[in-house]
Design a protein around this motif. Structure first.
Motif, PDB file in Angstrom:
ATOM      1  N   VAL A   2       0.826  -1.208   0.000  1.00 45.08           N
ATOM      2  CA  VAL A   2       0.000   0.000   0.000  1.00 45.08           C
ATOM      3  C   VAL A   2       0.861   1.260   0.000  1.00 45.08           C
ATOM      4  O   VAL A   2       0.554   2.232  -0.684  1.00 45.08           O
ATOM      5  N   LEU A   3       1.949   1.245   0.737  1.00 49.46           N
ATOM      6  CA  LEU A   3       2.803   2.424   0.835  1.00 49.46           C
ATOM      7  C   LEU A   3       3.351   2.817  -0.534  1.00 49.46           C
ATOM      8  O   LEU A   3       3.384   3.996  -0.886  1.00 49.46           O
ATOM      9  N   ALA A   4       3.746   1.868  -1.328  1.00 53.79           N
ATOM     10  CA  ALA A   4       4.257   2.152  -2.672  1.00 53.79           C
ATOM     11  C   ALA A   4       3.187   2.831  -3.525  1.00 53.79           C
ATOM     12  O   ALA A   4       3.479   3.751  -4.292  1.00 53.79           O
ATOM     13  N   LYS A   5       1.941   2.425  -3.374  1.00 53.33           N
ATOM     14  CA  LYS A   5       0.850   3.041  -4.135  1.00 53.33           C
ATOM     15  C   LYS A   5       0.667   4.512  -3.755  1.00 53.33           C
ATOM     16  O   LYS A   5       0.393   5.344  -4.599  1.00 53.33           O
ATOM     17  N   PHE A   6       0.824   4.834  -2.473  1.00 53.34           N
ATOM     18  CA  PHE A   6       0.747   6.232  -2.036  1.00 53.34           C
ATOM     19  C   PHE A   6       1.872   7.045  -2.674  1.00 53.34           C
ATOM     20  O   PHE A   6       1.670   8.184  -3.080  1.00 53.34           O
ATOM     21  N   LEU A   7       3.062   6.471  -2.763  1.00 54.44           N
ATOM     22  CA  LEU A   7       4.211   7.184  -3.324  1.00 54.44           C
ATOM     23  C   LEU A   7       4.114   7.355  -4.831  1.00 54.44           C
ATOM     24  O   LEU A   7       4.657   8.300  -5.394  1.00 54.44           O
ATOM     25  N   GLU A   8       3.417   6.459  -5.504  1.00 55.30           N
ATOM     26  CA  GLU A   8       3.314   6.488  -6.965  1.00 55.30           C
ATOM     27  C   GLU A   8       2.175   7.355  -7.488  1.00 55.30           C
ATOM     28  O   GLU A   8       2.079   7.576  -8.689  1.00 55.30           O
ATOM     29  N   ARG A   9       1.321   7.858  -6.618  1.00 58.44           N
ATOM     30  CA  ARG A   9       0.179   8.661  -7.087  1.00 58.44           C
ATOM     31  C   ARG A   9       0.663   9.907  -7.815  1.00 58.44           C
ATOM     32  O   ARG A   9       1.615  10.555  -7.399  1.00 58.44           O
ATOM     33  N   ARG A  10      -0.012  10.237  -8.909  1.00 56.59           N
ATOM     34  CA  ARG A  10       0.307  11.443  -9.670  1.00 56.59           C
ATOM     35  C   ARG A  10      -0.973  12.207  -9.921  1.00 56.59           C
ATOM     36  O   ARG A  10      -1.921  11.650 -10.452  1.00 56.59           O
ATOM     37  N   PRO A  11      -1.050  13.444  -9.527  1.00 56.99           N
ATOM     38  CA  PRO A  11       0.014  14.150  -8.831  1.00 56.99           C
ATOM     39  C   PRO A  11       0.158  13.610  -7.417  1.00 56.99           C
ATOM     40  O   PRO A  11      -0.806  13.106  -6.815  1.00 56.99           O
TER      41      PRO A  11
END
Length: 67
Positions: A2-11
């Motif tokens: 889940v943490l990786a998904k938060f970091l990959e959000r654009r913007p």
């Protein structure tokens, strides 16, 4: 993870991690965190590093970081 998904959000949207200890870590930039298999390293603007286990994250709070 889940943490990786938060970091990959654009913007990217700042968020806060709440740890099992009750500590909160504000993530204001996607490059502030480095993810390893079970560990997370967070670098702050004061060049302080916080290392914690991914399993110690109990909550993701969206949109609460400081820009």
């Amino acid at each position: 993870m889940v943490l990786a998904k938060f970091l990959e959000r654009r913007p990217f949207t700042p968020f806060t991690l709440e740890l099992v200890s009750g500590s909160r870590i504000e993530v204001n930039h996607p490059e502030a965190l480095t993810l390893y298999e079970h560990l997370v390293v967070c670098a702050s603007t004061s060049r302080r590093r916080t290392v914690f286990e991914y399993a110690g994250v109990v909550r993701f709070i969206q949109g609460t970081g400081v820009s």
